[in-house]
Design a protein around this motif. Sequence first.
Motif, PDB file in Angstrom:
ATOM      1  N   SER A 116      25.888  14.183  -4.360  1.00  0.00           N
ATOM      2  CA  SER A 116      24.851  14.816  -3.537  1.00  0.00           C
ATOM      3  C   SER A 116      23.496  14.129  -3.731  1.00  0.00           C
ATOM      4  N   ALA A 117      23.220  13.644  -4.949  1.00  0.00           N
ATOM      5  CA  ALA A 117      21.943  12.954  -5.170  1.00  0.00           C
ATOM      6  C   ALA A 117      21.930  11.608  -4.440  1.00  0.00           C
ATOM      7  N   SER A 118      23.088  10.949  -4.334  1.00  0.00           N
ATOM      8  CA  SER A 118      23.145   9.697  -3.575  1.00  0.00           C
ATOM      9  C   SER A 118      22.880   9.980  -2.100  1.00  0.00           C
ATOM     10  N   LEU A 119      23.428  11.088  -1.588  1.00  0.00           N
ATOM     11  CA  LEU A 119      23.156  11.497  -0.210  1.00  0.00           C
ATOM     12  C   LEU A 119      21.672  11.772  -0.024  1.00  0.00           C
ATOM     13  N   LEU A 120      21.089  12.478  -1.008  1.00  0.00           N
ATOM     14  CA  LEU A 120      19.654  12.763  -0.972  1.00  0.00           C
ATOM     15  C   LEU A 120      18.872  11.456  -0.902  1.00  0.00           C
ATOM     16  N   GLY A 121      19.303  10.462  -1.714  1.00  0.00           N
ATOM     17  CA  GLY A 121      18.660   9.150  -1.702  1.00  0.00           C
ATOM     18  C   GLY A 121      18.711   8.518  -0.315  1.00  0.00           C
ATOM     19  N   ALA A 122      19.909   8.585   0.319  1.00  0.00           N
ATOM     20  CA  ALA A 122      20.061   8.014   1.662  1.00  0.00           C
ATOM     21  C   ALA A 122      19.137   8.710   2.648  1.00  0.00           C
ATOM     22  N   GLY A 177       0.793  -1.230   0.000  1.00  0.00           N
ATOM     23  CA  GLY A 177       0.000   0.000   0.000  1.00  0.00           C
ATOM     24  C   GLY A 177       0.822   1.274   0.000  1.00  0.00           C
ATOM     25  N   ARG A 178       2.153   1.136  -0.071  1.00  0.00           N
ATOM     26  CA  ARG A 178       2.985   2.345  -0.019  1.00  0.00           C
ATOM     27  C   ARG A 178       3.785   2.545  -1.305  1.00  0.00           C
ATOM     28  N   ASN A 179       3.424   1.818  -2.387  1.00  0.00           N
ATOM     29  CA  ASN A 179       4.223   1.866  -3.609  1.00  0.00           C
ATOM     30  C   ASN A 179       4.329   3.257  -4.234  1.00  0.00           C
ATOM     31  N   LEU A 180       3.322   4.109  -3.957  1.00  0.00           N
ATOM     32  CA  LEU A 180       3.394   5.470  -4.478  1.00  0.00           C
ATOM     33  C   LEU A 180       4.717   6.132  -4.079  1.00  0.00           C
ATOM     34  N   LEU A 181       5.192   5.751  -2.881  1.00  0.00           N
ATOM     35  CA  LEU A 181       6.424   6.368  -2.385  1.00  0.00           C
ATOM     36  C   LEU A 181       7.641   5.980  -3.214  1.00  0.00           C
ATOM     37  N   LEU A 182       7.591   4.787  -3.857  1.00  0.00           N
ATOM     38  CA  LEU A 182       8.693   4.400  -4.747  1.00  0.00           C
ATOM     39  C   LEU A 182       8.787   5.387  -5.898  1.00  0.00           C
ATOM     40  N   ILE A 183       7.606   5.777  -6.431  1.00  0.00           N
ATOM     41  CA  ILE A 183       7.582   6.740  -7.534  1.00  0.00           C
ATOM     42  C   ILE A 183       8.112   8.090  -7.059  1.00  0.00           C
ATOM     43  N   ALA A 184       7.657   8.493  -5.877  1.00  0.00           N
ATOM     44  CA  ALA A 184       8.127   9.773  -5.332  1.00  0.00           C
ATOM     45  C   ALA A 184       9.648   9.756  -5.181  1.00  0.00           C
ATOM     46  N   PHE A 185      10.186   8.630  -4.643  1.00  0.00           N
ATOM     47  CA  PHE A 185      11.634   8.494  -4.461  1.00  0.00           C
ATOM     48  C   PHE A 185      12.349   8.620  -5.807  1.00  0.00           C
ATOM     49  N   LEU A 186      11.874   7.852  -6.795  1.00  0.00           N
ATOM     50  CA  LEU A 186      12.500   7.866  -8.125  1.00  0.00           C
ATOM     51  C   LEU A 186      12.532   9.276  -8.705  1.00  0.00           C
ATOM     52  N   ILE A 187      11.380   9.945  -8.678  1.00  0.00           N
ATOM     53  CA  ILE A 187      11.296  11.260  -9.315  1.00  0.00           C
ATOM     54  C   ILE A 187      12.143  12.285  -8.561  1.00  0.00           C
ATOM     55  N   ILE A 188      12.017  12.305  -7.247  1.00  0.00           N
ATOM     56  CA  ILE A 188      12.743  13.331  -6.491  1.00  0.00           C
ATOM     57  C   ILE A 188      14.255  13.142  -6.639  1.00  0.00           C
ATOM     58  N   VAL A 189      14.720  11.877  -6.549  1.00  0.00           N
ATOM     59  CA  VAL A 189      16.163  11.641  -6.627  1.00  0.00           C
ATOM     60  C   VAL A 189      16.706  11.961  -8.026  1.00  0.00           C
ATOM     61  N   VAL A 190      16.015  11.465  -9.065  1.00  0.00           N
ATOM     62  CA  VAL A 190      16.536  11.650 -10.420  1.00  0.00           C
ATOM     63  C   VAL A 190      16.446  13.119 -10.852  1.00  0.00           C
ATOM     64  N   GLN A 191      15.279  13.748 -10.618  1.00  0.00           N
ATOM     65  CA  GLN A 191      15.153  15.161 -11.005  1.00  0.00           C
ATOM     66  C   GLN A 191      16.039  16.023 -10.106  1.00  0.00           C
ATOM     67  N   GLY A 192      16.147  15.633  -8.822  1.00  0.00           N
ATOM     68  CA  GLY A 192      17.040  16.348  -7.915  1.00  0.00           C
ATOM     69  C   GLY A 192      18.466  16.282  -8.423  1.00  0.00           C
ATOM     70  N   SER A 193      18.856  15.096  -8.903  1.00  0.00           N
ATOM     71  CA  SER A 193      20.205  14.928  -9.439  1.00  0.00           C
ATOM     72  C   SER A 193      20.435  15.851 -10.637  1.00  0.00           C
ATOM     73  N   ASP A 194      19.409  15.992 -11.495  1.00  0.00           N
ATOM     74  CA  ASP A 194      19.516  16.917 -12.636  1.00  0.00           C
ATOM     75  C   ASP A 194      19.785  18.338 -12.155  1.00  0.00           C
ATOM     76  N   VAL A 195      18.980  18.763 -11.181  1.00  0.00           N
ATOM     77  CA  VAL A 195      19.119  20.132 -10.671  1.00  0.00           C
ATOM     78  C   VAL A 195      20.490  20.299 -10.009  1.00  0.00           C
ATOM     79  N   LEU A 196      20.900  19.285  -9.214  1.00  0.00           N
ATOM     80  CA  LEU A 196      22.187  19.378  -8.517  1.00  0.00           C
ATOM     81  C   LEU A 196      23.348  19.383  -9.515  1.00  0.00           C
ATOM     82  N   GLY A 224      20.263   8.240 -15.397  1.00  0.00           N
ATOM     83  CA  GLY A 224      19.650   9.512 -15.769  1.00  0.00           C
ATOM     84  C   GLY A 224      20.625  10.388 -16.533  1.00  0.00           C
ATOM     85  N   PHE A 225      21.860  10.416 -16.056  1.00  0.00           N
ATOM     86  CA  PHE A 225      22.882  11.209 -16.738  1.00  0.00           C
ATOM     87  C   PHE A 225      23.081  10.703 -18.163  1.00  0.00           C
TER      88      PHE A 225
END
Lengths: 220, 311
Positions: B228-234, B177-196, B258-259
Amino acid sequence: MSKLALKTFTLLQTVTSVGLSALAWVVTGVRPIWNGSQPSDRQRIYFANHTSHGDFILLSACLSEKERAITHAVAAGEYWGKSRLRRFIAEDMLSSVLINRQWTKPEENPIEIMLSVLDQGHSLILFPEGTRNMTEEPLLPFRSGLYNLSMARPEVELIPCWIENMSRVLPKGQFLPVPLLCRVVFGAPVTVAPGEERRAFLDRAHATLLALNPRPERDD
Amino acid sequence: MRHDISILIIGLFVVLTTASIVAAILSARAPKPLSSTLVNLTQRINAWWVMVALMTVAFFFGRYGLTILFALISFASLREFVTLTHTRRSDHWVLLGMFGIIIPFQYWLVWTAWYGLFVIFIPVYCFLLMPAITALHGDTERFLERIAAQQWAVMISVYCVSHVPALLTLDVPGFEGRNLLLIAFLIIVVQGSDVLQYIFGKLFGKHRFSPTVSPSKTWEGLIGGLVSASLLGALLSFVTPFSPLQAAFVAFVICSMGFLGGLVASAIKRDQGVKDWGHLIEGHGGMMDRTDSLIFAAPIFFHIVRYFWTV
């Protein structure tokens, strides 16, 4: 026509116009690029390359609601006037101006018909190639209409408009559009130079329109 | 899960507010007229507000919202991709099928969680049938180039993108019931990595990574962004089934993908002689300009989670 019928009719035309523009935007994400001219409610003749039935819908979707209401596409009478349904779509729904390319009677003279529309203060969308271009050539030679209209009404601006990709969205003979991105590039106005010959002017207008193509076909 | 989602949204809100304030201060201090970098920065931040708002709405509607949102992203990406490539009049029916059949069918497979067909429908059936239809039309002019572009278009824009909502179909024990969070994790980390990567590149970038493909990508941007994106992931591991160390590792892998996705997208744009995929998002170009990294990361992330975390 009774008052109510007229009202219903105007409403129907407005709904069609807004609906088609919205449809053009959803399908093609169409975006005008003003490159030498600006949107304006001045009286104009927009002349464009012609590859698809969707061309004038795309072009008019780039105009403001106000301009669109007084801008009419010039369409082939022998095609759009063939049946009552076609005539209803072309004249009543799309408020096109029908002209006959093989006219015989003086009252069918295309130039006179177009001039009478201009004299009401309205604008025109004209496809000076005279037909939809099915060849590998990017643009066919222009017919004379553009020159004749400009000589008769020099105060009307002639705006070249390059319609991009519409031939891929809705090729001739197809009725379902493929949703590809489209742009319409509006160029700087063209005017007949003093003493300029018909053919020289038409070739110059042709070259001006061709030069607007933002992505000329690569030779590879 | 509501609680976790709220924390993520508030976090994004804080980050974006900070970014907007910083951009406003920089703009106020900078000489007028503003440099194009600064104008672009403000446009990008504003576009992020809109994108985060859209994402929030989609998350609010859960499985429906996300499946529809990513189907629309597939549509926009496919439209940009096909617009850029060479097609001929005889391709009309294949192109119609790509938009009218392949997109709806692939997302229907996601919706019904039919994994067996989901993974092979495009790379097996569409790959064989699309060129077959083109051949039946008899138009062989630039045949291989046309079908290759069409196959790549559906692979990238439909197949890869559909792996994001497909994350909702995975059964991770203890994470029901928490799979939505996997999507949130994927998007935030990958897009965050782009911005970083963008920020590290702008601040410290000196050595170009690949001048012939993408002059804006630098080693400094890449390394700074990935670390920094790996840290964000952690840091975000609390919303995932991963331990902090696992989360950092997964984040590193998907951000590297992503890169590479960004690099491939740049190579395609360069080949086609354009700067942006389209003009959908102010300051970002088209949809593909924003999602290229996500598109490459999604299938890898899906398979990592599926292989190591499901039964």
